[in-house]
Design a protein around this motif. Structure first.
Motif, mmCIF file in Angstrom:
data_model
loop_
_atom_site.group_PDB
_atom_site.id
_atom_site.type_symbol
_atom_site.label_atom_id
_atom_site.label_comp_id
_atom_site.label_asym_id
_atom_site.label_seq_id
_atom_site.Cartn_x
_atom_site.Cartn_y
_atom_site.Cartn_z
ATOM 1 N N LEU A 107 13.806 3.713 -1.996
ATOM 2 C CA LEU A 107 12.858 2.960 -1.178
ATOM 3 C C LEU A 107 13.386 1.563 -0.861
ATOM 4 N N THR A 108 13.957 0.907 -1.878
ATOM 5 C CA THR A 108 14.438 -0.462 -1.690
ATOM 6 C C THR A 108 15.899 -0.525 -1.248
ATOM 7 N N ARG A 109 16.608 0.626 -1.389
ATOM 8 C CA ARG A 109 18.049 0.674 -1.118
ATOM 9 C C ARG A 109 18.775 -0.398 -1.932
ATOM 10 N N ASN A 110 18.380 -0.492 -3.183
ATOM 11 C CA ASN A 110 18.915 -1.513 -4.082
ATOM 12 C C ASN A 110 18.958 -0.921 -5.490
ATOM 13 N N PRO A 111 20.106 -0.993 -6.201
ATOM 14 C CA PRO A 111 20.187 -0.444 -7.558
ATOM 15 C C PRO A 111 19.296 -1.172 -8.568
ATOM 16 N N MET A 112 18.785 -2.354 -8.202
ATOM 17 C CA MET A 112 17.871 -3.089 -9.079
ATOM 18 C C MET A 112 16.422 -2.681 -8.874
ATOM 19 N N MET B 119 6.245 8.037 -1.809
ATOM 20 C CA MET B 119 7.240 7.664 -2.811
ATOM 21 C C MET B 119 6.668 6.679 -3.816
ATOM 22 N N VAL B 120 5.898 5.714 -3.329
ATOM 23 C CA VAL B 120 5.274 4.735 -4.235
ATOM 24 C C VAL B 120 4.281 5.419 -5.162
ATOM 25 N N LEU B 121 3.438 6.293 -4.602
ATOM 26 C CA LEU B 121 2.414 6.966 -5.412
ATOM 27 C C LEU B 121 3.045 7.854 -6.476
ATOM 28 N N VAL B 122 4.079 8.625 -6.102
ATOM 29 C CA VAL B 122 4.731 9.502 -7.077
ATOM 30 C C VAL B 122 5.459 8.676 -8.135
ATOM 31 N N GLY B 123 6.162 7.619 -7.705
ATOM 32 C CA GLY B 123 6.869 6.769 -8.661
ATOM 33 C C GLY B 123 5.930 6.094 -9.645
ATOM 34 N N VAL B 124 4.830 5.555 -9.127
ATOM 35 C CA VAL B 124 3.835 4.925 -10.006
ATOM 36 C C VAL B 124 3.188 5.961 -10.912
ATOM 37 N N GLY B 125 2.886 7.153 -10.367
ATOM 38 C CA GLY B 125 2.264 8.195 -11.178
ATOM 39 C C GLY B 125 3.142 8.614 -12.343
ATOM 40 N N CYS B 126 4.445 8.813 -12.087
ATOM 41 C CA CYS B 126 5.371 9.187 -13.166
ATOM 42 C C CYS B 126 5.465 8.074 -14.209
ATOM 43 N N VAL C 138 13.368 10.094 -12.145
ATOM 44 C CA VAL C 138 12.910 10.339 -10.773
ATOM 45 C C VAL C 138 12.192 9.116 -10.217
ATOM 46 N N ALA C 139 11.357 8.470 -11.041
ATOM 47 C CA ALA C 139 10.664 7.261 -10.577
ATOM 48 C C ALA C 139 11.668 6.183 -10.179
ATOM 49 N N GLY C 140 12.705 6.008 -10.988
ATOM 50 C CA GLY C 140 13.731 5.028 -10.648
ATOM 51 C C GLY C 140 14.459 5.400 -9.368
ATOM 52 N N ALA C 141 14.773 6.692 -9.199
ATOM 53 C CA ALA C 141 15.465 7.138 -7.981
ATOM 54 C C ALA C 141 14.608 6.894 -6.749
ATOM 55 N N LEU C 142 13.305 7.128 -6.859
ATOM 56 C CA LEU C 142 12.422 6.917 -5.719
ATOM 57 C C LEU C 142 12.407 5.458 -5.288
ATOM 58 N N PHE C 143 12.285 4.563 -6.241
ATOM 59 C CA PHE C 143 12.214 3.147 -5.872
ATOM 60 C C PHE C 143 13.581 2.590 -5.463
#
Length: 313
Positions: A66-71, A221-228, A58-63
């Motif tokens: 967010l970036t619209r980039n698979p990297m 999205m940043v907060l949830v991604g960082v939290g996970c 989920v953290a990877g999906a959020l970022f």
């Protein structure tokens, strides 16, 4: 993916120094029999692999949304390294208790995320700029981590380096209660905003016309991604490449245009549990850190992804 996840979980409960039959596993799970090995040693490890894998997916999906980039995943743009920095400070400067590790990991991840976000937010938000800046920040934070380890006492440095590989070895029930609760809360919170996230992935103009508050959504999205990411890092160390590979594999399996959360979570759970089983089997009876296996798998995936992107360009 759910069926595969359950099969891997059953295999994880059966496999060990001594093989337990599926019948015995089911008997222990239903309370008909008692086995310390299955209920107190193997079951926490299996659940940690599934839940932590889902959180990283989920953290990877959020970022990546967010970036619209698979990297754009936490391990590539430096959030794993930032969480590791916070944990290292807790280990080397403080006493390194579970609470200090968790707090240090979250604060380290948030500080790095804030730095990347502020540097990338120049004359508007750019996902590509965030990824490039994140890679640069990741290199700098990794250098800081190496310096901290080199300056630490020998015993502390050995423990820190071993923990940095990412491992589920020795995970018990006492390590999982609070992390599971935090991850559940974060996932439920993000689920309520999943529709807005997919609207935002269509473009800023489309999202704005449909009433999406982009700045607040991006912050969430940043907060949830960082939290996970930080929660997993605090317990198991930085486990690389699950957050990078799981969202894209899940997206392709689902045939989705964006990067949906549920396929990413299920794929992350399968990848981490599968990698942990391989880590136990490859050099049995010695169990490798799961981060070693996930890095090897993720490296192959990254080469394939970059090759595909180059051909598309």
């Amino acid at each position: 993916m759910i069926a595969l996840m359950l099969c891997l979980a059953l295999l994880g409960l059966c496999y060990g120094a001594s093989w337990a039959s599926p019948g015995k596993v089911f008997a222990v799970l239903t309370g008909a029999e008692r086995s310390v090995v299955i209920s107190d040693w193997r079951l926490p490890r299996v659940l940690a692999g599934l839940v932590f894998g889902a959180a990283l997916g989920v953290a990877g999906a959020l970022f990546q949304n967010l970036t619209r980039n698979p990297m754009g995943s936490p391990d590539v743009i430096g959030l794993d390294a930032g969480a590791y920095t916070g944990a290292l400070i807790a280990i080397t400067v403080l006493s390194g208790t579970s609470a200090q590790l968790a707090t240090g990991s979250v604060l380290g991840g948030l500080l790095v995320a804030a730095a990347i976000y502020l540097l990338a937010f120049e004359r508007g938000f750019s996902g590509l700029r965030l990824v490039v800046i994140g890679i640069a920040v990741n290199a700098m934070v990794t250098a800081i981590n190496s310096w901290i380890v080199l300056r630490a006492e020998l015993e502390v440095a050995i423990a820190a380096v071993g923990w940095s590989a990412g491992s589920l070895n020795g995970v018990g029930w006492g390590d999982l209660g609070i992390p599971f609760a935090i991850i559940a809360l974060l996932l439920v919170l993000m689920t309520t905003r999943a529709h807005a996230m997919h609207q935002a992935s269509l473009g800023d103009a489309v999202a704005a016309t449909t009433g999406v508050a982009l700045n607040r959504l991006r912050l969430l999205m940043v907060l949830v991604g960082v939290g996970c990411t930080a929660t997993v890092t605090a317990v198991a160390g930085p486990i690389a490449f699950i957050a990078l590979a799981a969202p894209q594999i899940g997206r392709r399996l689902a045939g989705a245009a964006g990067v949906p959360l549920l396929p990413a979570a299920l794929t992350g759970a399968v990848l981490l549990q599968g990698a942990d089983l391989l880590a136990q089997m490859l050099l049995a009876p010695v169990a490798l850190p799961v981060g070693v296996v996930s890095t090897a798998i993720g490296g192959c995936y990254l080469i394939w992804l970059l090759t595909k992107e180059v051909r598309r360009a």
